[in-house]
Enzyme design. Sequence first.
Site, short mmCIF file in Angstrom:
data_model
loop_
_atom_site.label_atom_id
_atom_site.label_comp_id
_atom_site.label_asym_id
_atom_site.label_seq_id
_atom_site.Cartn_x
_atom_site.Cartn_y
_atom_site.Cartn_z
N ASP A 25 -39.53 -17.97 -15.06
CA ASP A 25 -40.36 -18.00 -16.26
C ASP A 25 -39.58 -18.54 -17.46
OD1 ASP A 25 -38.83 -15.55 -15.94
OD2 ASP A 25 -39.76 -14.86 -17.78
N ILE A 28 -40.68 -21.03 -20.64
CA ILE A 28 -41.24 -20.62 -21.92
C ILE A 28 -40.12 -20.21 -22.88
CG2 ILE A 28 -41.59 -18.14 -21.47
CD1 ILE A 28 -44.34 -18.41 -22.80
N THR A 29 -39.04 -19.70 -22.34
CA THR A 29 -37.93 -19.22 -23.16
C THR A 29 -36.99 -20.33 -23.57
OG1 THR A 29 -38.02 -17.19 -21.83
CG2 THR A 29 -36.10 -17.48 -23.25
N TYR A 144 -34.51 -3.59 -20.10
CA TYR A 144 -33.13 -3.85 -20.51
C TYR A 144 -32.72 -2.92 -21.64
CZ TYR A 144 -33.45 -8.26 -17.94
OH TYR A 144 -33.61 -9.20 -16.96
N LYS A 174 -36.31 -3.63 -13.00
CA LYS A 174 -35.17 -4.55 -13.09
C LYS A 174 -34.38 -4.22 -14.35
CE LYS A 174 -34.39 -9.47 -14.17
NZ LYS A 174 -35.02 -10.81 -14.18
#
Length: 265
Positions: A25, A28-29, A144, A174
């Site tokens: 993904d 997009i980043t 995170y 995750k």
Amino acid sequence: MTTTGIDARLDRIGTNDSYVIIPMDHGITMGAVQGLKDIESTIDGVTSGGADAVLTQKGIAPRVHEHKNGKGYIVHLNGSTTIGPDEQDKRLTGTVEEAVRVGADAVSFHINVGSDHEPDQISQLSEITANAQRLGIPVLAMAYARGPGVDSEDPEALGHAVRLAEELGADIVKTGYSGDAESFQHVVESTRLPVVIAGGSKGTDRETVEMVRGVMDAGGSGVSMGRSIFQHENPEAIAKAVAGVVHHDLSTDDALAKAGLALEA
């Protein structure tokens, strides 16, 4: 609380309760970086190498299905850019219903525990897990430890992050790696959920595989590893090495050797 649908779809994105997931993904980043311009070839390579599932934003779905070799597909539901005002401010990019419509087996959502955006992201993840439960769709929470004064490798902070994911109803979590198997065991023991790790920026082949070995030795359930795999000069080979550790309990040297990667790398 799992359902028959969630259990069935978890089987599609893993192998015997362990997971090699390749998130892609990052377009997009970061934009169309190496490995993502021709994402079709990358998807074919990593799934041929042994990855259980690939992960993208919803708009990439038409480029995924013909190339994933029957493996699982996860749609990510929030994002931000590196050129925007705050990369940690992940905004919603889709819904569970949209993910189902584009053929996803699961959805994922990123939350930065400890950041200024944590409150909004908690609310959003809670809503996503409720909608996913209603539809029988598994949720991978990317939880995170990130924010002002937060050590992103601190096992206590990582343990808090993975427990938060369970508390909010996720099915897999995750998080970052604490640096070694001994400290990561605390993270794994902080939740009943399967814990997989992020790969972070690309390191050497040995560093990547040794990290995966440490996660499995700590009782983890695999990886959700992006750039370390999709930006590799041979994504199929590094995926094979990682899958060798996760699914076949290979040592670092054996995994590298069986994948045809140099042991000194």
